[in-house]
Design a protein around this motif. Sequence first.
Motif, PDB file in Angstrom:
ATOM      1  N   ALA A 159      11.586  73.428  51.200  1.00 51.36           N
ATOM      2  CA  ALA A 159      11.223  72.469  50.155  1.00 51.36           C
ATOM      3  C   ALA A 159      10.511  73.144  48.988  1.00 51.36           C
ATOM      4  CB  ALA A 159      10.341  71.374  50.743  1.00 51.36           C
ATOM      5  N   VAL A 179       5.250  67.630  49.407  1.00 46.14           N
ATOM      6  CA  VAL A 179       6.244  68.116  50.356  1.00 46.14           C
ATOM      7  C   VAL A 179       5.616  69.185  51.230  1.00 46.14           C
ATOM      8  CG1 VAL A 179       8.173  67.619  48.810  1.00 46.14           C
ATOM      9  CG2 VAL A 179       7.110  69.883  48.769  1.00 46.14           C
ATOM     10  N   GLN A 215      12.055  67.986  44.684  1.00 47.22           N
ATOM     11  CA  GLN A 215      10.900  67.764  45.552  1.00 47.22           C
ATOM     12  C   GLN A 215      10.480  66.299  45.537  1.00 47.22           C
ATOM     13  OE1 GLN A 215       7.621  70.416  44.870  1.00 47.22           O
ATOM     14  NE2 GLN A 215       8.856  72.258  45.093  1.00 47.22           N
ATOM     15  N   VAL A 258      12.650  64.480  47.815  1.00 39.59           N
ATOM     16  CA  VAL A 258      12.258  64.674  49.219  1.00 39.59           C
ATOM     17  C   VAL A 258      11.140  63.706  49.590  1.00 39.59           C
ATOM     18  CG1 VAL A 258      11.224  66.266  50.881  1.00 39.59           C
ATOM     19  CG2 VAL A 258      13.000  67.078  49.324  1.00 39.59           C
ATOM     20  N   VAL A 268      14.383  70.875  53.889  1.00 41.74           N
ATOM     21  CA  VAL A 268      14.566  69.475  53.516  1.00 41.74           C
ATOM     22  C   VAL A 268      14.792  68.628  54.760  1.00 41.74           C
ATOM     23  CG1 VAL A 268      16.136  67.867  52.374  1.00 41.74           C
ATOM     24  CG2 VAL A 268      15.435  69.966  51.208  1.00 41.74           C
ATOM     25  N   ASN A 323      11.605  68.133  56.722  1.00 38.01           N
ATOM     26  CA  ASN A 323      10.732  67.171  56.053  1.00 38.01           C
ATOM     27  C   ASN A 323      11.137  65.746  56.394  1.00 38.01           C
ATOM     28  OD1 ASN A 323       8.586  67.855  53.690  1.00 38.01           O
ATOM     29  ND2 ASN A 323       9.998  69.581  53.969  1.00 38.01           N
TER      30      ASN A 323
END
Length: 231
Positions: free
Chosen positions: A127, A89, A135, A138, A95, A98
């Motif tokens: 993150a 990440v 994570q 993600v 988030v 990302n």
Amino acid sequence: MTALRVSGLTVSRGAGAVIRDVSVELAPGRITALVGPNGAGKTSLLEAMSGVIPAAHGSVHIGQTEITKHSRVARSRLGLAHIEQGRAVFGGLTVLENLRLTARTRTRVDEVLELFPELDKRRDSAAALLSGGEQQMVVLARAFAARPAFLLIDEMSLGLAPVVFTRLLPVITRFAEEGAAILLVEQFTHLALGVAQDAMVVSSGRVTYTGSARTLLDFPDTLHSAYLGEA
């Protein structure tokens, strides 16, 4: 339908081959579980398929297009994504930020967050502040946001409790139902076989079983023999 085909792939590291003459086809809408003992060469196979490392021999095709010499970026543009071991990440980004790295539209971001309500609640959190399980969500969500046609997943559960990994499995299944072809390498063998239609066992760099995932679940002796390279 377009498939990803690996034919006679051999991968060398250092003095010798770690993968020898492996062939596999990933078809749209199907999950293939790739299992085998530690050190069998599973990670090296995925890395050669995605372009992280070169293959010594053999070929990789997407449909009629040979991609054996393509860079990783070029393979990605053709719809091949690879989730490597570890949680890659961008810790300093939220988030939401990302996900926007791979999602082409805001609608796609919203669709992915519906799959991961835990992330929706923490969309504005960095993150780096998330738990290990969050994570990993993600990483998975970012891959889904790009809508790849082919997804290689290497030990997604690494460092996670089985209950967390079990939470992620239905999302992988749904992604396959949307048409993606998935190759899943997983330490929780029976969980991986439980969501897969197809299976391949690699032992000492060679394929010792290809066929139904259900067969390996229903006949443990077959799985045991394949792990020992005797199937």
